[in-house]
Design a protein around this motif. Structure first.
Motif, PDB file in Angstrom:
ATOM      1  N   UNK A   1     -19.712  77.073  32.139  1.00  0.00           N
ATOM      2  CA  UNK A   1     -20.082  75.928  32.973  1.00  0.00           C
ATOM      3  C   UNK A   1     -19.288  75.903  34.275  1.00  0.00           C
ATOM      4  N   UNK A   2     -17.967  76.133  34.196  1.00  0.00           N
ATOM      5  CA  UNK A   2     -17.136  76.066  35.403  1.00  0.00           C
ATOM      6  C   UNK A   2     -17.426  77.231  36.342  1.00  0.00           C
ATOM      7  N   UNK A   3     -17.749  78.404  35.787  1.00  0.00           N
ATOM      8  CA  UNK A   3     -17.962  79.586  36.616  1.00  0.00           C
ATOM      9  C   UNK A   3     -19.358  79.609  37.227  1.00  0.00           C
ATOM     10  N   UNK A   4     -20.355  79.156  36.490  1.00  0.00           N
ATOM     11  CA  UNK A   4     -21.737  79.249  36.969  1.00  0.00           C
ATOM     12  C   UNK A   4     -22.333  77.916  37.376  1.00  0.00           C
ATOM     13  N   UNK A   5     -21.689  76.815  36.998  1.00  0.00           N
ATOM     14  CA  UNK A   5     -22.256  75.509  37.314  1.00  0.00           C
ATOM     15  C   UNK A   5     -23.402  75.112  36.407  1.00  0.00           C
ATOM     16  N   UNK A   6     -23.616  75.876  35.336  1.00  0.00           N
ATOM     17  CA  UNK A   6     -24.734  75.616  34.427  1.00  0.00           C
ATOM     18  C   UNK A   6     -24.268  75.839  32.996  1.00  0.00           C
ATOM     19  N   UNK A   7     -24.520  74.905  32.070  1.00  0.00           N
ATOM     20  CA  UNK A   7     -24.063  75.080  30.686  1.00  0.00           C
ATOM     21  C   UNK A   7     -24.828  76.180  29.958  1.00  0.00           C
ATOM     22  N   UNK A   8     -24.242  76.663  28.871  1.00  0.00           N
ATOM     23  CA  UNK A   8     -24.863  77.734  28.093  1.00  0.00           C
ATOM     24  C   UNK A   8     -26.245  77.336  27.614  1.00  0.00           C
ATOM     25  N   UNK A   9     -26.407  76.091  27.200  1.00  0.00           N
ATOM     26  CA  UNK A   9     -27.711  75.658  26.707  1.00  0.00           C
ATOM     27  C   UNK A   9     -28.790  75.805  27.775  1.00  0.00           C
ATOM     28  N   UNK A  10     -28.420  75.577  29.030  1.00  0.00           N
ATOM     29  CA  UNK A  10     -29.390  75.743  30.121  1.00  0.00           C
ATOM     30  C   UNK A  10     -29.697  77.218  30.349  1.00  0.00           C
ATOM     31  N   UNK A  11     -28.684  78.087  30.234  1.00  0.00           N
ATOM     32  CA  UNK A  11     -28.927  79.528  30.347  1.00  0.00           C
ATOM     33  C   UNK A  11     -29.905  79.991  29.267  1.00  0.00           C
ATOM     34  N   UNK A  12     -29.698  79.535  28.035  1.00  0.00           N
ATOM     35  CA  UNK A  12     -30.565  79.930  26.929  1.00  0.00           C
ATOM     36  C   UNK A  12     -31.978  79.393  27.144  1.00  0.00           C
ATOM     37  N   UNK A  13     -32.071  78.149  27.597  1.00  0.00           N
ATOM     38  CA  UNK A  13     -33.388  77.556  27.832  1.00  0.00           C
ATOM     39  C   UNK A  13     -34.138  78.302  28.928  1.00  0.00           C
ATOM     40  N   UNK A  14     -33.458  78.598  30.033  1.00  0.00           N
ATOM     41  CA  UNK A  14     -34.097  79.319  31.135  1.00  0.00           C
ATOM     42  C   UNK A  14     -34.574  80.695  30.684  1.00  0.00           C
ATOM     43  N   UNK A  15     -33.757  81.349  29.871  1.00  0.00           N
ATOM     44  CA  UNK A  15     -34.111  82.676  29.372  1.00  0.00           C
ATOM     45  C   UNK A  15     -35.314  82.590  28.434  1.00  0.00           C
ATOM     46  N   UNK A  16     -35.326  81.593  27.586  1.00  0.00           N
ATOM     47  CA  UNK A  16     -36.440  81.407  26.654  1.00  0.00           C
ATOM     48  C   UNK A  16     -37.746  81.205  27.411  1.00  0.00           C
TER      49      UNK A  16
END
Length: 310
Positions: A241-256
């Motif tokens: 979150x601190x490095x990308x500005x986006x939480x892991x759950x959002x990364x997983x959702x975007x990828x899905x």
């Protein structure tokens, strides 16, 4: 002044926030190419601090300015090529632009129009921060021919426009790989937090590749991604979150969603099968999830692609 946590979804949103006219920019396909001298008319131009949700290439034939990526600042001078990927902090300042081309695109666009397994051939797309390169004049001339061709096709109305641009993007990416990344090692990263982010992105990509290929039918949880790096889940979440500005759950959702869009274009797979491939136990759960993140049902999205993907 907007904070460093401002996530910008596309170029239109960025220019809206900056109060810049952008009538000619259409990112509905996930791709856009433009010349910045047609956008910026008065100088200096200073952007708001933002985190993009898209990849970008900046080809500077004749311009001057500065570009900030996270805590690093680089000069923008003639003959420079910049590459940036989603979510790192950005800020730019232009002092003058005579001839500069910007190409922006999303992961979904890459997978739909370039190649479904885009990161296998172009692993550099996963890197955190890429320093700009000043190319030799002959190298820049070759790159310029490619982006000029893409721009002409983008402005045209060929019925094969998307396929032509997608094919040309493969060539452009290969030349970028040749000039920038022949010795690139996607595992190497001097900064510990950047390495954690990079490894998470690689694990995420590999898992969805396994889902798409039928090697697994179970979605990984945040805890699973933490276990892969032998990290506490809270620490991994904090770093991402601190490095990308986006939480892991959002990364997983975007990828899905990106993978789902690719699969939905293949009419040989029904929606229940796609749901199973992506780790959903019920097709209805997948449909609700897809609609929540896209405002469209999977069936409605599929209607945009009347022909089977080959």
């Amino acid at each position: 002044m907007p904070s460093k946590n401002l996530l910008v979804k596309d170029l239109n949103e960025l220019y809206d926030l900056m109060g810049i006219s952008h009538e000619t920019i259409d990112q509905s396909s996930g791709f856009s190419i433009l010349y910045l001298q047609d956008v910026f008319k008065e100088y200096p131009v200073t952007s708001i601090p933002y985190r993009p949700n898209f990849f970008s290439f900046l080809f500077i034939k004749d311009a001057f300015g500065n570009y900030t990526i996270d805590d690093l600042s680089f000069p923008m001078v003639p003959g420079t090529v910049y590459f940036t990927n989603p979510s790192n902090f950005r800020k730019f300042e232009w002092h003058n632009i005579t001839d500069t081309c910007l190409v922006v695109f999303t992961e979904s666009y890459l997978k739909e129009q370039v190649h479904q397994d885009i990161y296998r051939e172009f692993s550099f797309l996963l890197t955190e921060t890429v320093e700009p390169r000043v190319l030799k004049p002959d190298q820049f001339a070759i790159i310029e021919e490619l982006y000029q061709f893409i721009y002409r096709e983008y402005q045209g109305d060929s019925p094969y426009k998307s396929k032509i641009i997608g094919s040309a993007m493969v060539t452009l990416l290969l030349k970028i790989k040749e000039y920038f990344f022949q010795a690139y090692n996607p595992i190497y990263e001097g900064n510990r937090s950047s390495q954690i982010v990079k490894t998470f992105k690689q694990n995420l990509e590999q898992h969805f590749r396994d889902l798409a290929n039928g090697k697994t039918d179970t979605q990984l949880r945040v805890q699973d991604y933490a276990d892969k790096q032998f990290l506490h889940v809270n620490y991994l979440s904090s770093v991402i979150t601190s490095k990308t500005g986006k939480p892991i759950t959002a990364w997983i959702a975007d990828k899905t969603i990106a993978e789902a869009k690719v699969m939905l274009q293949d009419k040989q797979m029904n929606i229940k099968e796609i749901a199973g491939r992506l780790g959903f136990l019920e097709a209805s759960h997948f449909s609700n999830y897809f609609k929540k993140h896209t405002s469209q049902s999977p069936a409605d999205y599929r209607k945009q692609y009347p022909l089977n993907r080959q």
